[in-house]
Scaffold this active site. Structure first.
Site, PDB file in Angstrom:
ATOM      1  N   CYS A 168      11.618  -9.200 -38.749  1.00  0.00           N
ATOM      2  CA  CYS A 168      12.199  -7.995 -39.362  1.00  0.00           C
ATOM      3  C   CYS A 168      11.751  -7.781 -40.800  1.00  0.00           C
ATOM      4  O   CYS A 168      11.534  -6.645 -41.228  1.00  0.00           O
ATOM      5  CB  CYS A 168      13.722  -8.022 -39.271  1.00  0.00           C
ATOM      6  SG  CYS A 168      14.509  -9.472 -39.997  1.00  0.00           S
ATOM      7  N   ASP A 363      15.808   0.786 -39.123  1.00  0.00           N
ATOM      8  CA  ASP A 363      16.105  -0.517 -38.538  1.00  0.00           C
ATOM      9  C   ASP A 363      14.927  -1.037 -37.714  1.00  0.00           C
ATOM     10  O   ASP A 363      14.555  -0.428 -36.715  1.00  0.00           O
ATOM     11  CB  ASP A 363      17.341  -0.380 -37.654  1.00  0.00           C
ATOM     12  CG  ASP A 363      17.835  -1.717 -37.130  1.00  0.00           C
ATOM     13  OD1 ASP A 363      17.261  -2.750 -37.516  1.00  0.00           O
ATOM     14  OD2 ASP A 363      18.801  -1.729 -36.343  1.00  0.00           O
ATOM     15  N   HIS A 365      14.946  -3.674 -35.920  1.00  0.00           N
ATOM     16  CA  HIS A 365      15.432  -4.521 -34.824  1.00  0.00           C
ATOM     17  C   HIS A 365      15.489  -3.768 -33.502  1.00  0.00           C
ATOM     18  O   HIS A 365      16.532  -3.692 -32.842  1.00  0.00           O
ATOM     19  CB  HIS A 365      16.805  -5.093 -35.181  1.00  0.00           C
ATOM     20  CG  HIS A 365      16.803  -5.906 -36.429  1.00  0.00           C
ATOM     21  ND1 HIS A 365      16.921  -5.341 -37.685  1.00  0.00           N
ATOM     22  CD2 HIS A 365      16.679  -7.244 -36.615  1.00  0.00           C
ATOM     23  CE1 HIS A 365      16.879  -6.297 -38.594  1.00  0.00           C
ATOM     24  NE2 HIS A 365      16.739  -7.465 -37.980  1.00  0.00           N
TER      25      HIS A 365
END
Length: 486
Positions: A168, A363, A365
């Protein structure tokens, strides 16, 4: 990713990304937590019913065995849906988290240097008819999204073909650098459209971030460049090491060609504390140092070039010292803003904007299959590089270890940045994120003529105003800044 305060904005665009299977579940309130538990119990009960039936089925009959197999297969399929890629969408539908996280506020939204005015009428539930919100959503969805990928060529000797659950920070840094390239080649007013063929510069930017050694800024090459800073496939890395790795990678990609033809056509300057961050304290942007980086990047051809500034910071121990929050939010008002690499501990995101106490972020993820964007393919499907789901986190809950990015197109732009940064430091009440000085001077001994018996101290001599460590109320040691070594 647990602990994120996530909201989704329902708009005319549809998000093309698929949810990560493990770490991206948002939890926004006690009420929703109880509802999640309730629905989890419902699904668990469903599983137990099927499993109980399966276990109690007679094994002597072939027909029963087939039915048993089918039940197990159905149970497995449902379990995968519930615990896998679709769980976030199930929760959004059941719990109603698809409501916009910005509709109830009339405060200005700052997104990477642009301000979006939200009127009282526009803050109603009719978001589709409000120009401010619609423009903000279009701008947000035009930012390049880098997420987990699976199915790419193995990274070195690690044999890893996916960065799920560990990449990430690398993906967040890719998003920041991609935004710098967008600013440089396309300008801040660029917005993604559905018209094809697409812009050549846009496609080339995406090509640079492909997941193979052939792409200049792939995670393969970032990891290789960051070995000296502890980067390794399968391991998490902090913002400081990430910034230094990009500096190394940028240097390794410089070619003996025209400056504009380089993969990263700009100098890069890591703004850290004294002695490369080893003594802590507020980092200093040295104008002389920035000039040196530009001269070095151009190989002496010009005095000034575009420059990328990365400022790694540690603003507290377990959480950000509240004294820094106003300054962090204010950096998004800079025209040179590239946002922040930050998030929750162990879960990096790319923070791109603020409104009140909320920080909007992209994001990484989201586990997606690898995509090969070729330079010449102007008809490529780039939907996996964009998303209109607008998530937010409370600014005061982000990890204190972060990095801020800025892009300055030319000397005038850099001078404007320095003026804004100096003003921000002056208004920080003794807690500047960073300061600005003309030259990097060595400490000078304090003169004994001041009537002091101890002449062993040192004084920094900077020709640019630098904010002292004393607060506006005149106290130095109370509320001492929670700086750590970088």
């Amino acid at each position: 990713m647990k602990g994120f305060c996530e909201k989704a904005v329902a708009s005319k665009f549809s998000c093309k990304t698929k949810s990560d299977s493990s770490n991206s579940e948002p939890q926004s309130s006690d009420t929703k937590l109880s509802k999640v538990s309730l629905w989890s119990s419902v699904f668990a009960s469903a599983f137990s019913v099927f499993e109980t039936n399966s276990e109690s089925s007679p094994s002597a009959s072939e027909k029963k065995a087939i039915d048993n197999s089918r039940n197990n297969g159905w149970t497995t399929a449902v379990r995968r849906v519930v615990t896998g890629v679709s769980m976030r969408r199930i929760q959004e539908r059941v719990l109603g988290t698809s409501k916009t996280g910005i509709s109830s506020s009339t405060s200005d939204i700052w997104l990477l240097g642009l301000c979006y005015k939200i009127s009282q009428e526009e803050s109603s539930n009719h978001a589709s008819s409000s120009n401010g919100l619609a423009e903000f959503e279009q701008d947000f969805s035009s930012r390049i999204l880098m997420t987990y990928r699976k199915g790419f060529e193995a990274i070195g000797d690690s044999k890893l073909t996916s960065d799920v659950n560990w990449g990430c920070m690398l993906r967040s840094s890719q998003m920041l650098v991609a935004q710098a390239l967008l600013l440089h080649r396309m300008g801040r007013s660029w917005r993604k459209t559905s018209h094809k063929p697409m812009d050549q510069d846009y496609i080339e930017i995406l090509h640079h971030f492909g997941d193979s050694k052939a792409s200049a800024f792939s995670i393969h090459n970032i990891l290789q460049a960051g070995k000296a800073y502890g980067l390794a496939a399968g391991s998490w890395v902090g913002p400081y090491a990430m910034c230094r790795s990009w500096e190394t990678l940028a240097r390794s990609k410089r070619e003996e060609t025209d400056l504009e033809c380089q993969s990263l056509p700009m100098a890069i300057y890591i703004v850290s504390g004294d002695e490369d961050g080893e003594r802590g304290g507020a980092p200093v942007v040295y104008i002389e140092e920035a000039s040196r980086h530009c001269l070095e990047f151009s190989k002496g051809q010009v005095d000034w070039t575009p420059i990328l500034l990365l400022v790694p910071l540690v603003l507290g121990l377990e959480k950000v010292n509240p004294r820094y929050i106003p300054s962090l939010a204010a950096t998004f008002t800079f025209p040179q803003s590239l946002g922040i690499l930050g998030g929750k501990p162990g879960a990096s995101t790319y923070i791109v904007g603020v409104q009140d106490e909320k920080a909007f972020y992209l994001d990484p993820h989201e586990a997606q299959s690898v995509v090969d964007i070729r330079r010449e393919n102007l008809e490529a499907d780039t939907s996996s590089y964009h998303c209109n789901i607008i998530r937010h986190i409370c600014l005061d809950s982000i990890d204190p270890s972060l990095a801020i990015g800025f892009y300055c197109r030319d000397k005038d732009d850099f001078d404007d940045f320095c003026i804004r940064a100096s003003k921000l430091a002056d208004e920080s009440n003794g807690a500047p994120l960073f300061t600005v000085a003309h030259i990097h001077s060595l400490p000078k001994p304090i003169s004994c003529s001041d009537g002091m018996d101890d002449c062993s101290g040192f004084r920094e001599d900077d020709s640019f105003d630098v904010v002292s460590n004393k607060g506006a109320e005149g106290y130095e040691h109370e509320h001492e800044d929670d700086w750590q070594l970088l």
